[in-house]
Structure formats: structure tokens, C-alpha cells
Motif scaffolding. Structure first.
Motif, PDB file in Angstrom:
ATOM      1  N   SER A 169      -9.958   4.303  -1.588  1.00 50.27           N
ATOM      2  CA  SER A 169      -8.859   3.803  -2.076  1.00 50.27           C
ATOM      3  C   SER A 169      -7.690   4.264  -1.043  1.00 50.27           C
ATOM      4  CB  SER A 169      -8.476   4.750  -3.309  1.00 50.27           C
ATOM      5  OG  SER A 169      -6.929   4.378  -3.594  1.00 50.27           O
ATOM      6  N   ARG A 172      -8.534   1.354   1.627  1.00 51.26           N
ATOM      7  CA  ARG A 172      -7.908   0.089   1.222  1.00 51.26           C
ATOM      8  C   ARG A 172      -6.449  -0.055   1.231  1.00 51.26           C
ATOM      9  NH1 ARG A 172      -9.078  -2.665  -4.900  1.00 51.26           N
ATOM     10  NH2 ARG A 172      -8.142  -4.521  -4.576  1.00 51.26           N
ATOM     11  N   SER A 173      -5.846   0.855   0.805  1.00 49.19           N
ATOM     12  CA  SER A 173      -4.392   0.805   1.037  1.00 49.19           C
ATOM     13  C   SER A 173      -4.033   0.635   2.548  1.00 49.19           C
ATOM     14  CB  SER A 173      -3.762   2.001   0.489  1.00 49.19           C
ATOM     15  OG  SER A 173      -2.435   1.997   0.534  1.00 49.19           O
TER      16      SER A 173
END
Length: 612
Positions: A169, A172-173
Motif C-alpha cells: 500500500s 503504491r501510494s
């Protein structure tokens, strides 16, 4: 793989590797700790039971040993206990219920403790002072251990997966935060590259991407300003170029008109003078003949110089356009040979044409001009020797070559001989040896035909001039009408020219040669004479009368009046189109100024006039 995927991969791979390594390390360490605690607990239980049963086993107290073993199996995790010695005593007890599936065995020796150590439960079993009297065997249930180990592994796996998900996560951010502005900047750059200079990225950020966006937007604005300026300059330059092209076109048209007018206006008086000189030669006395010959010689030099200068000017002005057609080599060689045979006889040179059944795609008039000049030069510089003219096939071209056994040309002059007025063996500038313009004209004509004249020569070894023409397929044979009769039954001629001096000079010569004559200065005066009976045997017509090219109207009217009239077109126009049209219509073309000898030869045998 795009930028976002690469950034995600770059952030995720190290995190995943660290997570796997740490999770594996701590899980394995936990399992090892559980294994060590289990082994220590089992060994301690066996040691404890051995210390409880040493005296009972030594004394053979079976009941006591049974109680010890039964009490032991009641403890959690102990599956069975066995106490034995070497004297046949064996006491065992097992936990009630189904046996454990997975167990581990632990053993401890039963020793008689020495005095003073009865209460020392932790006595070292390797104590040499103690006598071994038996052994205790304990089987401990290991299923709970395996459950704990499995729970630890699952816990580590869940922690690792949770860490990986959190890392994914975060990566991806991070990747989105990098890829999104890059993608926006890339799209803006692509639009700018395609010509859309109004495209802007407009990333309102206070980092490197924001500064890069401002730089790209400023660059696009600068490019838009420069393009506007360039378009303005190009528009102005295009307008100027169009004006220059228009002016150049007008200049070329004016040059063409000037050349045509100059060619006509300069040739007219020379032509008239030549006719009067010819007439004078017929009537001059013996003492006057040398003077007439000198006048004729000077006139011939002026005519040759004028013709060469006008021809080279037309070639340089670009007003000559090649009119290509399929031409047989036999026809080309035949016409050239007919033009130069007399010159070969005068120089005592053997001239040989090796003909081949080949065809070329060429302008016949220009090619004939080139080949005639090359052969004339060869005859001039190879007097008394031999000149060979050949044609050979080279792939999809035909190579025409003129070779001689003359004096040759030094290599240092191979390029200069194509310059205007350059002559190797004429320092005194004798007009009888030429003007030095022939090869210059040939090279320009060859350029118009898309070829180049090649030179191979050395002093004392002769010379070779060659050029190549595109090979063409032989055309279909077309039947042609028979040519008109060369010798009419009557000797009468019509002279049509708008210059009175030329009319008078021509009529004077023709009458000296025994022809009846009539003359006209324009088309309107000539047409009634042609319609009268009987028809004229000869028509000598100027091309340019008071109107433009209306000499053809007179020729067409003469052909309609009589098919036997010998048609002679006399003009200062040397354009290839004019020569081709005359050749196609069976008209003899004489280029001004025309010498009396050339005019006499063009008339052919003249019949005696019939006077009424």
C-alpha cells in the motif's frame, strides 16, 4: 512496464525480502525455544521420577513404585512411565484414554545417593559416587508442542503478510505520487512535440515535479512565441521567394523573347549580305574574285560566331526543352554521316560508322548536334588518320563513342576544353580552325539530355569522346507517305520574306540560276500567288513574318496547292521543336544566315525555266 509499476517494484521488493527474512528468523527462533523448553521439561520429569524411585527400586518395593508411576501419569502431558532394574522388576503405568499420536521418550538412570545426599534431588546423574540400580522411562505427549509450533508459524506468516500488504500500500501510494505527475508531464511534452504549443501541465506542487512543470510550461510559451515569429518570417520569405520566382519567370520569358528577337534580327542582315555576296560572285570579274572570297570568308566567320553564341545563350537561358522520342542509332549515324562526309574528304581522313540495331530515347536534334560536333573535331585534329564512331550496349544504356588517331589532348586540359573559346592549337585565333564554342555547346546539350561527355586522351595517342543515352525498345513500323518529287517539271520559285533586302537578294540568286521567281512580304500577299496556276516548283519561306510563326500557314497552303512543291523553311529559329516539326512535315530547314552554296544545294537540280 510503466513508471508506476517500476516504482512499486522498487519499493516492494526490498520490503518483501526484509519481511520474509525477519519473519523466518523469529519464527524459527520461537520454534527452537519451544523445542528446548519441551526437551528440558521432559528430561526434568524423568530425573525427578528417578530420584523418587531410587530407594523403592533398591528395596524392591513394588507398591511404592506403582504409586509413583501412577501418580506420574496423572500429570499433564505425560503419556506413560516405566520403572525397571536389572533384577527383573518392571513397573509401568499409562494414562487412561486413547494413546497420544505423537510422543517423545526421556530416560533417567536411578542411582542410590550417598549418605548426606538423600534430599538432593538435583544430584548430578553422572556422579561417580552413586550406584545405578535401574532406569526410569517417561513418554511425553508432543502434540501440544507441535500445535504451539504451528501456531507460531501461522502467527509469523500472518505478520509477514500484514507487513507485505502495508508495504504494498505504501509503495503504491509512493508510485502513484511519482507516476501521476510524470505521466501528466509526458502527455504535455507529447502534445508540444506534436505541435500543440498551447498545452500546459500546470502541476501545482512545491517539489521537483512542480518546478519541472513550470519549466515545461515556460518552454512551451517560448516555443509558441518563436513559432509565431518563424511563421511570420517564413510567410515573408515565401512571399519574397514567390516574387523572385515571378521575376525570374518574367526575366526568363524576356530573355527568351530577346534571344528570339536577337536571333532573328541579327541573322536577317547577315543572311541578306550573304545573298548579295553570292550574287556578286556570279558577276564579279577575275580581279574582283579574291576580294569577294575574303568578304565571303569574313561573313562565314561572323555567321558561325553568331550561331554559336546564340545557341549557347539559349542553352544557358533554359529556353531549350528536350523533346524525347525513340530514335534508331542507324538513323542518327546516317544523318551525322551525311553532314560530315564532305569534311572527311577535305581532310583526307577515313571515317567509319559502326552501326548497330539499337534504339535510344533522346531528342534527335540535340543528340545530332552533339555527335556532329564531336565528329567534326575528330576530323579536324586527326587529318590523314582515321575516325571511328561506335555504339555499344551497356546494361540499360547505349554508349556512343567517337575515337580518333589524332594528336591527342594532355590530361591537364580534359576539363578546360569544355570552356568557352578555349582552343589548344589555335593561339592566333584563326576562324578557320573553329571558335572554341563547340564542346561548350555539346556539354550543355548533354546536360539537357541527362548525360555527360567523357574524355579519354593522351598526347600522341588520339582521343575518345563518349556519352551514354537511355536504351529504348524498337518502335512499331508505321507506313509513311512517299516524299514529294525532288525535281519539279518547271523551274519557278516563290520567295516569302518580310525583309525586302532578303527578298531582293534571294530573287537575284534564283534568277541567276535560271528560275522564274515571284515574291511576297506577308501571308496575305503569298496566299493568292499560291492559289494561282500553274503551281510553284519551289517555296522559300521565312518562319517569322509580320505575325508570329505564320510561315507555317504559307507552307500548309503551298502543300494544299501542290504536293510536288519543294518546301524550304528559312529561319533564324534553331529550337528543337521547330526542327522536329519541319522534319515531320517533310520541310527542308535552312538556318539563317544561309550561304548561296547551301541554298543551291538545298534546291537540288534546277530545271530550265519555261518562258511564255
Amino acid at each position: 512496464m510503466d513508471v508506476q509499476q517500476r516504482v512499486m517494484l522498487l519499493g516492494l521488493v526490498p520490503c518483501a525480502a526484509a519481511t520474509v527474512l525477519l519473519t523466518s528468523y523469529f519464527t524459527i527462533d520461537k520454534i527452537r525455544t519451544l523445542e528446548a523448553a519441551f526437551a528440558e521439561s521432559g528430561a526434568a520429569t524423568a530425573q525427578r521420577l528417578s530420584s523418587y524411585s531410587d530407594l523403592s527400586l533398591y528395596a524392591g518395593d513394588i507398591e511404592a513404585l506403582r504409586r509413583i508411576s501412577q501418580n506420574a501419569v496423572l500429570e499433564a502431558g505425560i503419556d506413560s512411565v516405566a520403572i525397571s532394574n536389572g533384577n527383573g522388576v518392571y513397573i509401568s503405568a499409562r494414562r487412561s484414554g486413547p494413546p497420544a499420536r505423537q510422543t517423545r521418550s526421556f530416560s533417567a538412570a536411578v542411582r542410590i545417593r550417598p549418605t548426606g545426599a538423600l534430599d538432593d534431588v538435583s544430584m548430578d546423574r553422572r556422579d561417580a559416587a552413586a550406584d545405578e540400580v535401574g532406569a526410569v522411562h517417561v513418554r511425553v505427549d508432543s502434540g501440544r508442542l507441535y500445535q504451539q509450533e504451528l501456531q507460531s508459524a501461522l502467527t509469523g506468516l500472518l505478520l509477514g503478510l500484514g507487513t507485505l500488504l502495508a508495504a504494498m500500500s505504501a509503495a503504491r501510494s509512493l508510485a502513484r505520487g511519482i507516476a501521476t505527475p510524470l505521466r501528466k508531464l509526458g502527455e504535455t511534452v507529447a502534445l508540444i512535440r506534436s505541435g500543440d504549443l498551447a498545452a500546459r501541465s500546470r502541476l501545482h506542487r512545491d517539489d521537483e515535479f512542480g518546478r519541472l512543470s513550470i519549466g515545461i510550461d515556460d518552454m512551451a510559451e517560448a516555443l509558441a512565441r518563436h513559432r509565431c515569429e518563424l511563421e511570420t518570417r517564413v510567410r515573408l520569405a515565401t512571399h519574397e521567394a514567390q516574387q523572385q520566382i515571378l521575376q525570374a519567370g518574367k526575366a526568363n520569358a524576356a530573355k527568351a523573347r530577346f534571344l528570339a528577337a536577337a536571333s532573328h534580327d541579327l541573322r536577317q542582315p547577315l543572311h541578306a549580305v550573304g545573298l548579295f555576296v553570292g550574287k556578286l560572285r556570279e558577276t564579279a570579274s577575275a580581279d574582283q574574285q579574291p576580294l569577294v572570297a575574303r568578304i565571303d570568308e569574313g561573313l562565314a566567320g561572323m555567321a558561325g560566331l553568331l550561331t554559336a553564341l546564340m545557341e549557347i545563350s539559349r542553352l544557358d537561358a533554359g529556353v531549350v526543352e528536350p523533346q524525347r522520342a525513340v530514335v534508331a542509332i542507324d538513323r542518327l549515324f546516317g544523318e551525322v554521316q551525311a553532314s560530315v562526309d564532305m569534311l572527311a574528304i577535305q581532310h583526307g581522313t577515313r571515317l567509319v560508322f559502326r552501326r548497330r540495331a539499337l534504339h535510344v530515347d533522346v531528342d534527335l536534334a540535340l543528340c545530332e548536334r552533339i555527335l556532329c560536333n564531336l565528329v567534326e573535331n575528330a576530323l579536324r585534329y586527326a587529318a590523314g588518320a582515321a575516325v571511328l564512331v561506335t555504339a555499344s550496349r551497356r546494361d540499360d544504356h547505349v554508349r556512343i563513342e567517337v575515337r580518333d588517331d589524332g594528336i591527342g589532348i594532355a590530361p591537364m586540359y580534359h576539363e578546360r576544353i569544355f570552356e568557352e573559346f578555349f582552343q589548344l592549337d589555335n593561339p592566333e585565333r584563326d576562324r578557320r580552325k573553329g571558335l572554341g564554342l563547340g564542346l561548350a555547346i555539346c556539354q550543355r546539350a548533354a546536360h539537357l539530355l541527362g548525360t555527360r561527355i567523357e574524355v579519354a586522351s593522351a598526347i600522341g595517342r588520339g582521343s575518345s569522346f563518349a556519352f551514354e543515352l537511355p536504351l529504348a525498345a524498337a518502335p512499331a513500323i508505321v507506313a509513311t507517305a512517299p516524299a514529294p518529287a525532288a525535281l519539279p517539271a518547271r523551274g519557278s520559285a516563290l520567295v516569302v520574306d518580310d525583309d525586302r533586302s532578303i527578298r531582293e537578294g534571294t530573287i537575284g540568286l534564283l534568277e541567276q540560276w535560271g528560275l522564274n521567281t515571284a515574291s511576297a512580304g506577308c501571308v496575305d500577299s503569298a496566299l493568292p500567288l499560291l492559289q494561282a496556276q500553274p503551281a510553284f516548283d519551289y517555296l522559300l519561306c521565312d518562319l517569322q513574318l509580320r505575325e508570329i510563326d505564320d510561315g507555317w500557314r504559307v507552307i500548309e497552303a503551298a502543300r494544299r496547292a501542290s504536293a510536288s512543291t519543294r518546301l524550304l523553311l528559312i529561319s533564324g529559329d534553331t529550337a528543337a521543336a521547330t526542327l522536329r516539326r519541319a522534319r515531320e512535315n517533310g520541310v527542308i530547314v535552312l538556318t539563317k544566315p544561309v550561304t548561296p552554296a547551301k541554298l543551291r544545294a538545298a534546291l537540288g537540280p534546277v530545271a530550265k525555266p519555261v518562258h511564255p
